[in-house]
Design an enzyme around this catalytic site. Structure first.
Site, PDB file in Angstrom:
ATOM      1  CB  ILE A  13     -43.685 -23.561   2.750  1.00 34.17           C
ATOM      2  CG1 ILE A  13     -45.046 -23.157   3.336  1.00 34.17           C
ATOM      3  CG2 ILE A  13     -43.427 -22.816   1.442  1.00 34.17           C
ATOM      4  CD1 ILE A  13     -45.116 -21.737   3.874  1.00 34.17           C
ATOM      5  CG  ASP A  51     -30.330 -26.025  15.486  1.00 34.38           C
ATOM      6  OD1 ASP A  51     -30.130 -24.848  15.120  1.00 34.38           O
ATOM      7  OD2 ASP A  51     -31.266 -26.366  16.236  1.00 34.38           O
ATOM      8  CG  ASN A  92     -35.587 -22.054  15.944  1.00 36.51           C
ATOM      9  OD1 ASN A  92     -34.553 -22.680  15.724  1.00 36.51           O
ATOM     10  ND2 ASN A  92     -36.713 -22.334  15.327  1.00 36.51           N
ATOM     11  CE1 TYR A 141     -43.023 -16.659  11.997  1.00 35.02           C
ATOM     12  CE2 TYR A 141     -44.909 -15.253  11.476  1.00 35.02           C
ATOM     13  CZ  TYR A 141     -43.943 -16.163  11.080  1.00 35.02           C
ATOM     14  OH  TYR A 141     -43.882 -16.559   9.770  1.00 35.02           O
TER      15      TYR A 141
END
Ligand code: UDP
Length: 329
Positions: A13, A51, A92, A141
């Site tokens: 995306i 990162d 993350n 998630y």
């Protein structure tokens, strides 16, 4: 026209949104650590391999490039994987976001569009779902995205940090003009797996056909990735004009069952989709369809490419051009 930093711009995306930003005249810098993204999906001169957890470097980049707003895609997105290694998802997705926000605050960049998810709702009591449904994620998630949404709510309240959170429904399809599409590894999403079944003859598994839906298979709100990408343009331009923080469902309001998606692929290709019926996948709600009126009414966005025929046709053309998966970086 603004200078916009896109994190995760080498992903599905993110790369297509980068394409649309440039098409609308904006200037883009992409930050991606290439852990899951594709280097080829980003024009080399605008890629910074970095990162978001490297706060200092992100701060310097924001200052040096005179960035005015950020669109933040960089995250892990596989629900199943998040149940196996939840800590990886929190590190993350949550720490990475927090580090980015810290860098933005230091550099005085206080406009952000955030990739959130319908997984924030878990198994909703009613469909279509409005943004007022409570947070009820059922996997790490979804929880990681909810955590970031909550951080953004507090930053809005106390730091004048304005954000638009877009809760994605089922992004799919491809952008032919940019030759960009879906290439996850491993692939878990329905449409690429159906197309792969047509290409290889190896059956796709339908996860359950005994749901309380008209044909027994799950219903989802499939949104063409280019319509979704355009929602980000509306969102960032809203913030650049001084607009308020908000949260929007990014879906079309129309649901299709797994069987209907398969039928659309069969109609398009003229081939039978080899398939087997398997058990239900854990955590799959029977039906997830967005009420997307808030996005349409507030920002003036409209989905124009999200018919199932157009979605599978663009995805099929892309799959035919890229039948060998690209390398990871
Ligand atoms: N699905 C399926 N077989 C697959 C992958 C997905 O039947 O191999 C179904 C899944 O149960 C869901 C829909 O397809 O109802 C969309 O799943 P996907 O993983 O693409 O997206 P999700 O809805 O989980 O975000």
């Amino acid at each position: 026209m603004a200078k916009i930093l896109v994190t995760g711009g080498a992903g599905y995306i993110g790369s297509i949104t980068r394409h649309f930003l440039e098409k609308h005249g904006h200037s883009v810098i992409v930050v991606d650590n290439l852990s899951r993204g594709h280097r080829e999906a980003v024009p080399e001169p605008i890629l910074r391999v970095l990162d978001t957890r490297d706060t200092d470097k992100v701060e310097v980049l924001l200052r040096d490039e005179h960035v005015e707003a950020v669109i933040h895609f960089a995250a892990y997105i596989a629900v199943g994987e998040s149940t196996q290694v939840p800590e990886m998802y929190f590190t993350n997705n949550v720490s990475g976001s927090l580090s980015l926000f810290e860098a933005m605050l230091r550099a005085d960049v206080k406009r952000l569009v955030f990739s959130s998810t319908a997984a924030a709702y878990g198994i909703p009591a009613t469909v279509p779902i409005t943004e007022d449904e409570p947070y009820a994620p059922i996997n790490p998630y979804g929880e990681s995205k909810v955590m970031v949404e909550k951080i953004l709510e507090w930053l809005d309240r106390y730091r004048e940090f304005r954000s638009v959170r877009l809760r994605y429904f089922n992004a799919c399809g491809a952008e032919p003009e940019a030759d960009l599409g879906e290439e996850h590894d491993p692939e878990t999403h329905l449409i690429p797996l159906i197309l792969r079944a047509v290409q290889t003859g190896k059956p796709v598994t339908v996860f359950g056909d005994d749901y309380a839906t008209p044909d027994g298979t799950c219903i989802r709100d499939y949104i063409h990735v280019s319509d979704l990408a355009e929602a980000h343009i509306y969102a960032v331009e809203h913030l650049l004009k001084g607009g308020k923080s908000n949260v929007f469902n990014a879906g079309t309001g129309v649901g299709y069952s797994v069987e209907e998606v398969i039928a659309a692929v069969e109609h398009l290709t003229g081939k039978q989709v080899p398939r087997v019926t398997g058990p239900r996948r854990e955590g799959d709600p029977p039906s997830l369809v967005a009420d997307s009126r808030r996005l349409q009414e507030t920002l003036g966005w409209r989905p124009t490419r999200s018919s199932i025929e157009r979605i599978v046709s663009d995805a099929w053309e892309f799959a035919r051009r890229h039948s060998e998966p690209r390398s990871q970086s």
